[in-house]
Design a protein around this motif. Sequence first.
Motif, PDB file in Angstrom:
ATOM      1  N   THR A  73       0.872  -1.185   0.000  1.00 54.79           N
ATOM      2  CA  THR A  73       0.000   0.000   0.000  1.00 54.79           C
ATOM      3  C   THR A  73       0.901   1.224   0.000  1.00 54.79           C
ATOM      4  O   THR A  73       1.871   1.290   0.760  1.00 54.79           O
ATOM      5  N   TYR A  74       0.579   2.163  -0.855  1.00 53.51           N
ATOM      6  CA  TYR A  74       1.429   3.364  -0.924  1.00 53.51           C
ATOM      7  C   TYR A  74       0.601   4.612  -1.182  1.00 53.51           C
ATOM      8  O   TYR A  74      -0.514   4.556  -1.695  1.00 53.51           O
ATOM      9  N   LEU A  75       1.212   5.706  -0.788  1.00 56.12           N
ATOM     10  CA  LEU A  75       0.609   7.020  -1.003  1.00 56.12           C
ATOM     11  C   LEU A  75       1.220   7.600  -2.273  1.00 56.12           C
ATOM     12  O   LEU A  75       2.434   7.520  -2.475  1.00 56.12           O
ATOM     13  N   SER A  76       0.358   8.170  -3.098  1.00 59.32           N
ATOM     14  CA  SER A  76       0.863   8.753  -4.343  1.00 59.32           C
ATOM     15  C   SER A  76       0.142  10.093  -4.544  1.00 59.32           C
ATOM     16  O   SER A  76      -1.007  10.233  -4.132  1.00 59.32           O
ATOM     17  N   PRO A  77       0.784  11.073  -5.169  1.00 59.51           N
ATOM     18  CA  PRO A  77       0.103  12.362  -5.330  1.00 59.51           C
ATOM     19  C   PRO A  77      -1.138  12.267  -6.202  1.00 59.51           C
ATOM     20  O   PRO A  77      -2.034  13.096  -6.108  1.00 59.51           O
ATOM     21  N   THR A  78      -1.184  11.254  -7.073  1.00 58.47           N
ATOM     22  CA  THR A  78      -2.352  11.111  -7.944  1.00 58.47           C
ATOM     23  C   THR A  78      -2.916   9.700  -7.851  1.00 58.47           C
ATOM     24  O   THR A  78      -2.219   8.787  -7.423  1.00 58.47           O
ATOM     25  N   SER A  79      -4.163   9.555  -8.285  1.00 57.83           N
ATOM     26  CA  SER A  79      -4.738   8.213  -8.301  1.00 57.83           C
ATOM     27  C   SER A  79      -4.346   7.551  -9.624  1.00 57.83           C
ATOM     28  O   SER A  79      -3.752   8.174 -10.487  1.00 57.83           O
ATOM     29  N   GLY A  80      -4.709   6.303  -9.760  1.00 55.23           N
ATOM     30  CA  GLY A  80      -4.450   5.617 -11.026  1.00 55.23           C
ATOM     31  C   GLY A  80      -3.048   5.057 -11.094  1.00 55.23           C
ATOM     32  O   GLY A  80      -2.290   5.096 -10.129  1.00 55.23           O
ATOM     33  N   GLU A  81      -2.757   4.554 -12.285  1.00 52.46           N
ATOM     34  CA  GLU A  81      -1.491   3.850 -12.464  1.00 52.46           C
ATOM     35  C   GLU A  81      -0.282   4.778 -12.380  1.00 52.46           C
ATOM     36  O   GLU A  81      -0.373   5.955 -12.765  1.00 52.46           O
ATOM     37  N   LEU A  82       0.814   4.248 -11.914  1.00 52.51           N
ATOM     38  CA  LEU A  82       2.043   5.033 -11.869  1.00 52.51           C
ATOM     39  C   LEU A  82       2.578   5.187 -13.290  1.00 52.51           C
ATOM     40  O   LEU A  82       2.378   4.300 -14.125  1.00 52.51           O
ATOM     41  N   PRO A  83       3.275   6.283 -13.571  1.00 49.44           N
ATOM     42  CA  PRO A  83       3.787   6.469 -14.931  1.00 49.44           C
ATOM     43  C   PRO A  83       4.827   5.417 -15.328  1.00 49.44           C
ATOM     44  O   PRO A  83       5.132   5.254 -16.502  1.00 49.44           O
ATOM     45  N   SER A  84       5.350   4.708 -14.339  1.00 52.84           N
ATOM     46  CA  SER A  84       6.306   3.653 -14.664  1.00 52.84           C
ATOM     47  C   SER A  84       6.292   2.624 -13.550  1.00 52.84           C
ATOM     48  O   SER A  84       5.946   2.925 -12.413  1.00 52.84           O
ATOM     49  N   LYS A  85       6.704   1.379 -13.870  1.00 47.91           N
ATOM     50  CA  LYS A  85       6.730   0.347 -12.824  1.00 47.91           C
ATOM     51  C   LYS A  85       8.096   0.282 -12.158  1.00 47.91           C
ATOM     52  O   LYS A  85       8.304  -0.483 -11.233  1.00 47.91           O
TER      53      LYS A  85
END
Length: 428
Positions: free
Chosen positions: A404-416
Motif C-alpha cells: 500500500t502506498y501514497l501517491s500524489p495522484t490516483s491511477g497507475e504510476l507512470p512507470s513500474k
Amino acid sequence: MAYGGAGTASTTRQVKLEKESELRIEVANDTPLRLRLLNGTAEIFGTELPPQIWLTFPPHFKFAVFTWYGATIEMDGSTETDYTADETPMVSYVNVHAVLDGRRNQAKASPESAQGPRVIVVGPTDSGKSTLSRMLLSWAAKQGWKPTFVDLDIGQGSITAPGCIAATPIELPIDPVEGISLEMPLVYFYGHTTPSQNVDLYKALVKELAQILERQFTGNAESRASGMVINTMGWIEGVGYELLLHAIDTFNANVVLVLGQEKLFSMLRDVLKSKPNVDVLKLQKSGGVVSRSSKFRQKSRSYRIREYFYGIANDLSPHSNIANFSDLFVYRIGGGPQAPRSALPIGADPVANPLRVAPVNIDRDLLHVVLAVSYAQEPDQIVSSNIAGFIYVTDIDLQRRKITYLSPTSGELPSKYLVMGTLTWLET
Ligand SMILES: Nc1ncnc2c1ncn2[C@@H]1O[C@H](COP(=O)(O)OP(=O)(O)OP(=O)(O)O)[C@@H](O)[C@H]1O
C-alpha cells in the motif's frame, strides 16, 4: 479588525522600515504569522510584496522583508524573533544582478555567443546560498528573463523532495510563501541526503542533468540567454570541495559567487585562475541568515516530503493505492559487488560498483520508505533517467503480497520502475 478570521487585535502591530533596511522574522513554532505591506515598497528575497494583501507564513518560517525606498509593514500573530536591520549586503547582491543582466542582454544581442551567465553560488552551510540564488532568479524573472534554476543541494533543496538534484525554469518572481512553482521540473533521484553515501552516483547525476539542460538550451535561445543560477550544498571540505569543482566544470559555470568564506574564495580563485572566462566573486553573508541545527534540518527535510504529498497549506490530497508485489519493480543504485568473488582473479577483492542497479526484494524493509518513480524504460536506464515523482510506502502485506502506498495522484504510476535510497519518512 480590517480583515476577517484568525488573529487578535492585540498581536497586530506596525513596523516602519527606513530605506535599505530589512525586517527579519522567525515565525513562532506553533502559529502562523500574517503580514502585509501597508505603504511604500518592499520585497521578500527578491519578490515584491503586493500592497495591502495579507500573506500567511507558516510556523518556523524564517525570512526578511527588505525595502529599497522605505515601507510600513503590518504583522498579525506571534513571532519567535523579529527585528529591524539596516546593515545588509543587499546593495552588493543587486549589483551582481545588474552585471548578470548586462551579460544576458549581450547574449541576447549576439546570436553567435548567445549563452547567458551561468552562475554558481557556493559557501558553507547557512551562508545564505539558497536565499541569494532565489533573489537573483526573482530579480531576473521580474525583468522578463527565464533563468534556469539548478538545485544541487540534496539536503535542503528547494525544488522538490530531499535526496534529489533538479532544475526548473523560473518565469515569474518566486512566491514568498509557496516557493518555486513547478510546471515540469527535471528531477534526478540520488536517494540520500549526504553526497558521501555515493559520490560517483552524485557526479553521474550532475552530469546527466547538465547534459539535458545543454540540449534544451540549444533549442531555446530565450532560456540560453537568461542563463542559470546553480545552488550548491554547504559541504565544502574534502569531497565536498571536489564536488563543487566538478559542478563548476560540468555546468560550465562562468560566474562563481562565494558566500561567507575567505578560504573557499581564495582556493577557488587560485584553482580557476587558468580559466579566464570564469569570474570568482566574494560576497558578504547576510547577518540575517539563520543557522539551523541538524535536528532542524532533519525536520525540514521531513516537512518537505510532507509538502510533496499534502501541499504547503495541506491543500493536496494524496491517494492511497494498493498494488501486487509483482506489479512493481524496486531497484537500488550502488552498493553490492560488481562481480561474484568466484568470477574474479584469485586474490582480487570484489569492487563495489557505485552505479550498479540492483533489484530489491519487496519486504518489510520498504515500510515508510520514499521511492522515486523512474522514467526508465529498462532497469539499465535507471541511472540516466529522470524521475516523475515519489510514492510513500505505508503498508506491506507479506501474506497477500500487497503493497500500500501514497501517491500524489490516483491511477497507475507512470512507470513500474521504482528507485530506493535511504530516504524515509514517518507520517505524523
Ligand atoms: N536576511 C535574512 N533575514 C532573515 N532570515 C534569513 C535571511 N537570509 C536568509 N534567511 C533564512 O536563513 C535560513 C538559511 O538561509 P539559506 O537557506 O539561504 O542558507 P544556505 O546557505 O542555502 O543553507 P544550506 O546550509 O542549507 O545550504 C533560511 O531559513 C532563510 O530563509
